[in-house]
Design an enzyme around this catalytic site. Structure first.
Site, PDB file in Angstrom:
ATOM      1  N   ALA A  74      72.572  69.226  29.725  1.00  0.00           N
ATOM      2  CA  ALA A  74      71.311  69.652  29.826  1.00  0.00           C
ATOM      3  C   ALA A  74      70.128  68.486  29.918  1.00  0.00           C
ATOM      4  O   ALA A  74      70.741  67.537  29.443  1.00  0.00           O
ATOM      5  CB  ALA A  74      70.739  70.543  28.542  1.00  0.00           C
ATOM      6  N   GLY A 119      76.063  70.913  28.950  1.00  0.00           N
ATOM      7  CA  GLY A 119      75.633  72.069  29.861  1.00  0.00           C
ATOM      8  C   GLY A 119      76.420  72.141  31.195  1.00  0.00           C
ATOM      9  O   GLY A 119      76.849  73.016  31.590  1.00  0.00           O
ATOM     10  N   GLU A 122      79.786  73.703  30.388  1.00  0.00           N
ATOM     11  CA  GLU A 122      79.549  74.902  30.374  1.00  0.00           C
ATOM     12  C   GLU A 122      79.275  75.880  31.691  1.00  0.00           C
ATOM     13  O   GLU A 122      79.732  76.883  31.802  1.00  0.00           O
ATOM     14  CB  GLU A 122      78.344  75.308  29.492  1.00  0.00           C
ATOM     15  CG  GLU A 122      78.548  74.742  27.944  1.00  0.00           C
ATOM     16  CD  GLU A 122      77.394  74.821  26.881  1.00  0.00           C
ATOM     17  OE1 GLU A 122      76.403  74.021  27.391  1.00  0.00           O
ATOM     18  OE2 GLU A 122      77.229  75.456  25.888  1.00  0.00           O
ATOM     19  N   GLU A 142      77.378  68.086  22.276  1.00  0.00           N
ATOM     20  CA  GLU A 142      76.120  68.496  21.622  1.00  0.00           C
ATOM     21  C   GLU A 142      75.831  68.025  20.176  1.00  0.00           C
ATOM     22  O   GLU A 142      74.732  67.648  19.663  1.00  0.00           O
ATOM     23  CB  GLU A 142      76.060  69.838  21.800  1.00  0.00           C
ATOM     24  CG  GLU A 142      75.656  70.609  23.076  1.00  0.00           C
ATOM     25  CD  GLU A 142      76.758  70.792  23.899  1.00  0.00           C
ATOM     26  OE1 GLU A 142      77.790  70.374  23.495  1.00  0.00           O
ATOM     27  OE2 GLU A 142      76.634  71.325  24.987  1.00  0.00           O
TER      28      GLU A 142
HETATM   29  N1  DAK Z   1      69.854  64.345  30.521  1.00  0.00           N
HETATM   30  C1  DAK Z   1      68.855  63.495  31.282  1.00  0.00           C
HETATM   31  N2  DAK Z   1      69.120  62.487  31.835  1.00  0.00           N
HETATM   32  C2  DAK Z   1      70.399  62.181  31.871  1.00  0.00           C
HETATM   33  C3  DAK Z   1      71.515  62.861  31.222  1.00  0.00           C
HETATM   34  C4  DAK Z   1      71.072  64.189  30.643  1.00  0.00           C
HETATM   35  N3  DAK Z   1      71.997  64.762  30.045  1.00  0.00           N
HETATM   36  N4  DAK Z   1      72.817  62.152  31.335  1.00  0.00           N
HETATM   37  C5  DAK Z   1      72.310  60.832  32.171  1.00  0.00           C
HETATM   38  N5  DAK Z   1      71.097  60.860  32.304  1.00  0.00           N
HETATM   39  C6  DAK Z   1      70.174  59.937  33.161  1.00  0.00           C
HETATM   40  C7  DAK Z   1      69.883  58.500  32.286  1.00  0.00           C
HETATM   41  O1  DAK Z   1      69.135  58.828  31.221  1.00  0.00           O
HETATM   42  C8  DAK Z   1      69.925  57.585  33.132  1.00  0.00           C
HETATM   43  O2  DAK Z   1      68.377  57.649  33.673  1.00  0.00           O
HETATM   44  P1  DAK Z   1      67.829  56.186  33.859  1.00  0.00           P
HETATM   45  O3  DAK Z   1      67.675  55.622  32.488  1.00  0.00           O
HETATM   46  O4  DAK Z   1      68.381  55.606  34.811  1.00  0.00           O
HETATM   47  O5  DAK Z   1      66.422  56.990  34.030  1.00  0.00           O
HETATM   48  C9  DAK Z   1      70.744  58.097  34.367  1.00  0.00           C
HETATM   49  O6  DAK Z   1      70.944  59.571  34.272  1.00  0.00           O
HETATM   50  C10 DAK Z   1      72.213  57.346  34.572  1.00  0.00           C
HETATM   51  O7  DAK Z   1      72.778  57.392  33.309  1.00  0.00           O
HETATM   52  P2  DAK Z   1      73.459  56.131  32.539  1.00  0.00           P
HETATM   53  O8  DAK Z   1      72.771  55.112  32.781  1.00  0.00           O
HETATM   54  O9  DAK Z   1      73.287  56.358  31.057  1.00  0.00           O
HETATM   55  O10 DAK Z   1      74.698  56.125  33.056  1.00  0.00           O
HETATM   56  P3  DAK Z   1      76.136  55.658  32.181  1.00  0.00           P
HETATM   57  O11 DAK Z   1      77.045  55.453  33.406  1.00  0.00           O
HETATM   58  O12 DAK Z   1      75.589  54.437  31.451  1.00  0.00           O
HETATM   59  O13 DAK Z   1      76.432  56.754  31.295  1.00  0.00           O
HETATM   60  C11 DAK Z   1      77.013  58.981  30.528  1.00  0.00           C
HETATM   61  C12 DAK Z   1      76.960  58.022  31.531  1.00  0.00           C
HETATM   62  C13 DAK Z   1      77.147  60.433  31.114  1.00  0.00           C
HETATM   63  C14 DAK Z   1      78.064  58.667  29.669  1.00  0.00           C
HETATM   64  C15 DAK Z   1      75.550  58.812  29.812  1.00  0.00           C
HETATM   65  O14 DAK Z   1      74.448  58.882  30.675  1.00  0.00           O
HETATM   66  C16 DAK Z   1      75.387  59.941  28.767  1.00  0.00           C
HETATM   67  O15 DAK Z   1      76.119  59.809  27.719  1.00  0.00           O
HETATM   68  N6  DAK Z   1      74.739  60.994  29.112  1.00  0.00           N
HETATM   69  C17 DAK Z   1      74.187  62.156  28.111  1.00  0.00           C
HETATM   70  C18 DAK Z   1      75.525  63.143  28.051  1.00  0.00           C
HETATM   71  C19 DAK Z   1      75.230  64.188  27.041  1.00  0.00           C
HETATM   72  O16 DAK Z   1      75.260  64.081  26.123  1.00  0.00           O
HETATM   73  N7  DAK Z   1      75.270  65.568  27.693  1.00  0.00           N
HETATM   74  C20 DAK Z   1      75.106  66.590  26.855  1.00  0.00           C
HETATM   75  C21 DAK Z   1      73.607  67.047  26.831  1.00  0.00           C
HETATM   76  S1  DAK Z   1      73.344  68.134  25.484  1.00  0.00           S
HETATM   77  C22 DAK Z   1      70.693  75.059  24.853  1.00  0.00           C
HETATM   78  C23 DAK Z   1      71.737  75.122  25.663  1.00  0.00           C
HETATM   79  C24 DAK Z   1      72.212  74.104  26.161  1.00  0.00           C
HETATM   80  C25 DAK Z   1      72.042  72.931  25.774  1.00  0.00           C
HETATM   81  C26 DAK Z   1      70.944  72.592  24.965  1.00  0.00           C
HETATM   82  C27 DAK Z   1      70.508  73.522  24.265  1.00  0.00           C
HETATM   83  N8  DAK Z   1      69.636  75.840  24.224  1.00  0.00           N
HETATM   84  C28 DAK Z   1      70.377  77.281  24.333  1.00  0.00           C
HETATM   85  C29 DAK Z   1      68.677  75.769  23.722  1.00  0.00           C
HETATM   86  C30 DAK Z   1      72.973  71.898  26.217  1.00  0.00           C
HETATM   87  C31 DAK Z   1      72.898  70.630  25.984  1.00  0.00           C
HETATM   88  C32 DAK Z   1      73.420  69.643  26.542  1.00  0.00           C
HETATM   89  O17 DAK Z   1      74.257  69.688  27.512  1.00  0.00           O
END
Ligand code: DAK
Length: 269
Positions: A74, A119, A122, A142
């Site tokens: 997400a 997400g 998922e 998450e």
């Molecule tokens: N959201 C927004 N931007 C993201 C992102 C994300 N999930 N993942 C990556 N990006 C963006 C980064 O911010 C960066 O943007 P800039 O800084 O260049 O503007 C760009 O993509 C490139 O990312 P990185 O520079 O970080 O790239 P790396 O190769 O160094 O790292 C990585 C890749 C995938 C390991 C890292 O980006 C990372 O850890 N990203 C987050 C992964 C994560 O935690 N994903 C889960 C998100 S939580 C809900 C329902 C569902 C959900 C929530 C609520 N409700 C029912 C209310 C779901 C939640 C989730 O999915």
């Protein structure tokens, strides 16, 4: 038959009866913003509405643009500024999209290249099955953000890999590499490159299209419905669907063609 809605964050194309949905925000690793969910929702509903006779598509592929990510979760940036009511709309849209993938009348293959986190994992799990490249990375991270999986991950991961393994993965928030994903049954096949994976999905559907689209849909419905039932209730669903399919032209054509030693010509009716 074509899709009329215009999109900015996703792409949709159809070739040889196979539709490809591409989440197209590669600079944000295809993270699921509210706009992505809204556009996906409109597209899936339009497909559902226009494809009742299988004239638009017979199979769908869900993938992510670029080489780095399927969907990195997400959109975390978008979430930080959301009000409670916006968060609820976001949650409902995302959950509805996973249910739409499950209820579409054609199979959906998630083709995962790179990150499929949160997400993203998922969305992939709500497809019928997952193909991935050797560089794919899955996970439900998450808890690292103070969240829990919200688009069905707390339910679907357990059903795919078993509850103990799903708990171990979810509580740690750790990454699951492609080989492990294959070994635990999260992924059905691995490929060297994205091109090979897309080609394999197309080949799979081309072969599948020799079968009755109606029978494939009935099988999908019964298998998805049975996933949430006891074995006895699931067998009842199966028996009713088995009876219903005897009313179809495809069932008659398939059995007659076998007796006449010729290839069947299915119409999906
Ligand atoms: N959201 C927004 N931007 C993201 C992102 C994300 N999930 N993942 C990556 N990006 C963006 C980064 O911010 C960066 O943007 P800039 O800084 O260049 O503007 C760009 O993509 C490139 O990312 P990185 O520079 O970080 O790239 P790396 O190769 O160094 O790292 C990585 C890749 C995938 C390991 C890292 O980006 C990372 O850890 N990203 C987050 C992964 C994560 O935690 N994903 C889960 C998100 S939580 C809900 C329902 C569902 C959900 C929530 C609520 N409700 C029912 C209310 C779901 C939640 C989730 O999915």
């Amino acid at each position: 038959m074509t899709i009329t809605t215009k999109f900015e964050t996703i792409e949709f194309s159809v070739e040889s009866d196979i539709g490809t949905i591409t989440v197209n925000r590669p600079k944000a690793l295809n993270a699921l913003s509210e706009q992505v969910h809204t556009e996906l929702n409109a597209l899936l509903k339009e497909i559902q509405e226009k494809n009742t006779d299988f004239s638009l598509v017979k199979g769908l592929i869900l993938t992510g643009a670029g080489d780095k990510a399927f969907i990195a979760g997400a959109d975390i940036k978008g979430m930080t500024t959301m009000s409670a009511s916006e968060a609820e709309t976001f949650a409902r849209l995302g959950q509805e999209n996973t249910l739409l993938f499950e209820s579409l009348n054609v199979p959906v293959i998630a083709c995962v290249n790179g990150y499929a986190l949160g997400g993203g994992c998922e969305m992939a799990m709500s497809c019928d099955f997952i193909f991935a490249t050797n560089t794919a990375v899955f996970g439900q991270p998450e808890v690292k953000l103070g969240l829990i999986p919200g688009f069905g991950g707390s339910q679907r991961l357990s059903k795919l890999v078993g509850r103990n393994r799903a708990k171990e993965i979810t509580y740690s928030g750790r990454n699951v590499g492609a080989q492990e994903a294959l070994q635990i049954g999260l992924v059905v096949s691995l490929f060297e490159t994205k091109e090979e994976m897309m080609e394999a999905a197309t080949k799979y559907f081309s072969k599948m299209m020799r079968n009755s689209p109606l029978a494939v849909y009935e099988a999908k419905k019964v298998m998805n419905e049975g996933n949430d039932l006891t074995i006895a209730a699931g067998l009842d669903v199966e028996a009713r669907a088995f009876g219903n399919i005897f009313n179809s032209e495809d069932m008659k054509e398939g059995t007659v063609a076998f007796m006449e030693k010729r290839a069947p010509k299915f119409t999906g009716k």
